[in-house]
Design a protein around this motif. Structure first.
Motif, PDB file in Angstrom:
ATOM      1  N   LEU A 167       0.825  -1.209   0.000  1.00 50.17           N
ATOM      2  CA  LEU A 167       0.000   0.000   0.000  1.00 50.17           C
ATOM      3  C   LEU A 167       0.858   1.258   0.000  1.00 50.17           C
ATOM      4  N   GLY A 168       2.096   1.137   0.464  1.00 51.60           N
ATOM      5  CA  GLY A 168       3.001   2.285   0.426  1.00 51.60           C
ATOM      6  C   GLY A 168       3.287   2.743  -0.990  1.00 51.60           C
ATOM      7  N   ASN A 169       3.252   1.826  -1.953  1.00 49.11           N
ATOM      8  CA  ASN A 169       3.448   2.213  -3.358  1.00 49.11           C
ATOM      9  C   ASN A 169       2.364   3.177  -3.819  1.00 49.11           C
ATOM     10  N   LEU A 170       1.126   2.895  -3.408  1.00 54.31           N
ATOM     11  CA  LEU A 170       0.017   3.763  -3.804  1.00 54.31           C
ATOM     12  C   LEU A 170       0.144   5.136  -3.158  1.00 54.31           C
ATOM     13  N   ILE A 171       0.566   5.157  -1.890  1.00 59.57           N
ATOM     14  CA  ILE A 171       0.725   6.439  -1.197  1.00 59.57           C
ATOM     15  C   ILE A 171       1.816   7.266  -1.866  1.00 59.57           C
ATOM     16  N   GLU A 172       2.941   6.626  -2.168  1.00 62.95           N
ATOM     17  CA  GLU A 172       4.047   7.355  -2.792  1.00 62.95           C
ATOM     18  C   GLU A 172       3.665   7.857  -4.180  1.00 62.95           C
ATOM     19  N   ASP A 173       2.940   7.025  -4.953  1.00 66.16           N
ATOM     20  CA  ASP A 173       2.531   7.441  -6.299  1.00 66.16           C
ATOM     21  C   ASP A 173       1.560   8.622  -6.256  1.00 66.16           C
ATOM     22  N   ALA A 174       0.754   8.699  -5.188  1.00 59.04           N
ATOM     23  CA  ALA A 174      -0.283   9.731  -5.125  1.00 59.04           C
ATOM     24  C   ALA A 174       0.234  11.059  -4.570  1.00 59.04           C
ATOM     25  N   LEU A 175       1.352  11.037  -3.858  1.00 50.66           N
ATOM     26  CA  LEU A 175       1.818  12.255  -3.191  1.00 50.66           C
ATOM     27  C   LEU A 175       2.250  13.366  -4.154  1.00 50.66           C
ATOM     28  N   PRO A 176       2.981  13.082  -5.248  1.00 49.24           N
ATOM     29  CA  PRO A 176       3.398  14.191  -6.122  1.00 49.24           C
ATOM     30  C   PRO A 176       2.229  15.010  -6.668  1.00 49.24           C
ATOM     31  N   SER A 177       1.131  14.350  -7.022  1.00 52.68           N
ATOM     32  CA  SER A 177      -0.042  15.063  -7.536  1.00 52.68           C
ATOM     33  C   SER A 177      -1.077  15.320  -6.448  1.00 52.68           C
ATOM     34  N   PHE A 178      -0.769  14.871  -5.230  1.00 54.69           N
ATOM     35  CA  PHE A 178      -1.687  14.991  -4.088  1.00 54.69           C
ATOM     36  C   PHE A 178      -3.073  14.443  -4.436  1.00 54.69           C
ATOM     37  N   LYS A 207      -5.882  12.832  -3.418  1.00 56.34           N
ATOM     38  CA  LYS A 207      -6.407  12.662  -2.069  1.00 56.34           C
ATOM     39  C   LYS A 207      -7.068  11.303  -1.846  1.00 56.34           C
ATOM     40  N   ALA A 208      -7.901  10.876  -2.775  1.00 53.64           N
ATOM     41  CA  ALA A 208      -8.651   9.631  -2.598  1.00 53.64           C
ATOM     42  C   ALA A 208      -7.701   8.437  -2.482  1.00 53.64           C
ATOM     43  N   GLN A 209      -6.643   8.447  -3.268  1.00 45.70           N
ATOM     44  CA  GLN A 209      -5.694   7.325  -3.228  1.00 45.70           C
ATOM     45  C   GLN A 209      -4.888   7.340  -1.936  1.00 45.70           C
ATOM     46  N   VAL A 210      -4.448   8.512  -1.499  1.00 43.07           N
ATOM     47  CA  VAL A 210      -3.708   8.621  -0.238  1.00 43.07           C
ATOM     48  C   VAL A 210      -4.567   8.132   0.921  1.00 43.07           C
ATOM     49  N   LEU A 211      -5.819   8.585   0.971  1.00 46.09           N
ATOM     50  CA  LEU A 211      -6.699   8.209   2.079  1.00 46.09           C
ATOM     51  C   LEU A 211      -7.028   6.722   2.050  1.00 46.09           C
ATOM     52  N   ALA A 212      -7.379   6.195   0.879  1.00 41.70           N
ATOM     53  CA  ALA A 212      -7.761   4.782   0.780  1.00 41.70           C
ATOM     54  C   ALA A 212      -6.606   3.873   1.177  1.00 41.70           C
ATOM     55  N   ALA A 213      -5.402   4.146   0.673  1.00 43.49           N
ATOM     56  CA  ALA A 213      -4.251   3.306   1.005  1.00 43.49           C
ATOM     57  C   ALA A 213      -3.888   3.426   2.480  1.00 43.49           C
ATOM     58  N   SER A 214      -3.982   4.624   3.036  1.00 41.26           N
ATOM     59  CA  SER A 214      -3.657   4.821   4.448  1.00 41.26           C
ATOM     60  C   SER A 214      -4.650   4.106   5.356  1.00 41.26           C
ATOM     61  N   VAL A 215      -5.940   4.217   5.035  1.00 42.74           N
ATOM     62  CA  VAL A 215      -6.972   3.549   5.840  1.00 42.74           C
ATOM     63  C   VAL A 215      -6.801   2.036   5.773  1.00 42.74           C
TER      64      VAL A 215
END
Length: 245
Positions: free
Chosen positions: A174-185, A187-195
């Motif tokens: 799930l860290g891959n999804l968080i890292e991929d989503a951070l440059p463009s911020f 939000k939905a991907q960061v939140l879903a992977a974190s949860v």
């Protein structure tokens, strides 16, 4: 005017993202679980003989506990960089790093559990003809299980969190999804992977807690006996009286 998609408006909570990226989320979750499980099991297999070695005396305990503590203090980025020449950009790199991080927790809890075994239990087993190996497996380890399982729970939850760091080499679940989503911020991907990462940690802890209760039924019995009110043959005590005089 038609309502804009939550993907377009970049909302934190977006059902459309969950529907359209469900396979991506499932694949990342499976990878996260796989890396965590393998790392914890290998860590337990390595920690057990190290704990037995440390139990032999201070001259062994010092180096073992010192080494595992030093490994735990190494930052994850530095740890992966040191292991990179040996394993390359592979899942083995992440697993090895996570195993090294888990050792300090597991070794110390195994040692604490074994040290808490009553000496009377050891003496009784030796009196019944138990050898060292049988004494360890049939007497000491069962009695040490509560402390061992507590350490295993902590190590598992810690590993679930640290697995996300594996995104540095593309093996972070799930860290891959968080890292991929951070440059463009995104939000939905960061939140879903974190949860999902938090849910994995909670579910893993609850499953291990259930396993601990299943393997140590005597702890529930002793706890119930300790909580039960003491009973005497003398019946209920007389009410207190106030002396006036």
């Amino acid at each position: 005017m038609a309502e804009q998609s939550c993907l377009v408006t970049n909302d934190w909570i977006c059902g459309e993202y969950l529907r359209s990226r469900s396979q991506e989320l499932a694949d990342a979750t499976v990878q996260h679980i796989g890396i965590t499980v393998v790392s914890v099991l290998i860590g337990l297999a390595v920690a057990f003989p190290l704990a037995l070695l440390a139990r032999r005396g201070p001259r062994f305990a010092g180096p073992v506990l010192g080494l595992t503590t030093v490994l735990y203090t190494v930052p994850s980025l530095a740890m992966f960089s040191l292991l990179l020449p040996l394993f390359g950009l592979s899942a083995a790199l992440v697993v090895t790093g996570l195993v090294l991080y888990s050792l300090t927790i597991l070794v110390r809890n195994i040692l604490a559990g074994l040290a808490a075994v009553p000496q009377e239990a050891r003496d009784a087993a030796r009196g019944m003809g138990y050898g060292p190996a049988r004494l360890l497996w049939e007497v000491e380890l069962p009695l040490a299980l509560p402390a061992v399982m507590a350490g295993l729970r902590i190590a598992t939850v810690s590993t679930v969190a640290l697995t996300t760091v594996g995104s540095l080499v593309g093996k972070g679940g799930l860290g891959n999804l968080i890292e991929d989503a951070l440059p463009s911020f995104f939000k939905a991907q960061v939140l879903a992977a974190s949860v999902l990462c938090v849910l994995l940690a909670v579910v893993a802890d609850l499953l291990l807690l259930g396993l601990q209760r299943l393997l140590t039924p005597w702890t529930r019995i002793s706890g119930a006996l300790a909580a039960a009110p003491a009973k005497t043959d003398a019946g209920p005590s007389a009410p207190a009286t106030l002396e006036v005089g």
